[in-house]
Design an enzyme around this catalytic site. Sequence first.
Site, mmCIF file in Angstrom:
data_model
loop_
_atom_site.group_PDB
_atom_site.id
_atom_site.type_symbol
_atom_site.label_atom_id
_atom_site.label_comp_id
_atom_site.label_asym_id
_atom_site.label_seq_id
_atom_site.Cartn_x
_atom_site.Cartn_y
_atom_site.Cartn_z
ATOM 1 N N SER A 35 0.861 -1.368 -0.076
ATOM 2 C CA SER A 35 -0.049 0.044 0.005
ATOM 3 C C SER A 35 0.954 1.365 0.133
ATOM 4 C CB SER A 35 -0.763 0.088 1.040
ATOM 5 O OG SER A 35 -0.314 0.135 2.332
ATOM 6 N N LYS A 74 0.682 4.426 6.567
ATOM 7 C CA LYS A 74 -0.092 5.353 5.714
ATOM 8 C C LYS A 74 0.403 6.686 5.546
ATOM 9 C CE LYS A 74 -2.869 2.070 4.886
ATOM 10 N NZ LYS A 74 -2.734 1.129 3.681
#
Length: 183
Positions: A35, A74
């Site tokens: 990710s 993230k």
Amino acid sequence: MKTFFKDVLWFFALFLVLTMVRIYVAAPIKVQGESMMPTLEDGEKAIAYKLGDVHRFDVIPLVATDDPSLNYVKRVIGLPSDSVAYKDDQLYINGEPLAEDYLNDTKIKWQQEGHTTPLTDDFTLKELTGHDTVPPNMYFVLGDNRQVSKDSRFEEVGFIPKENIIGKAKMIIWPPSEWALVK
């Protein structure tokens, strides 16, 4: 015997200092999944710095809201009270376009591969969450690999509470060939 006690005391003091650094200053993190590619690759290890405020575009390890036994890594996009939207592969914060320079190479590669869809699909915070702005003490996060990232765009993840943020990823330490500051 004195030397033995001095050695034991020295090792105890060292252990105590290292433990305090680990708890309050820095922590190792391991990247799992794709990710955050290409910023962070699957299997890389980094050091997260725990002191200071969280800023827009910081890369953060966090306790997953959808599974507290997991940690995600993230990028912070929306801060408390921000309005967040994406239109035609352009990020808008509080109605103003904001550059995401860390995505430039990825966007070029995406287009060269022949994709006709944007790297990041269009959305508004209101459409995703029902909120006009990011709530107090919460953050809106996205992975750099927008096509595969499970992030704040998904209801099961949603906004990230401040207390779920472990720190700010600052330096890649493993593998040694990849040693670098996190961009």
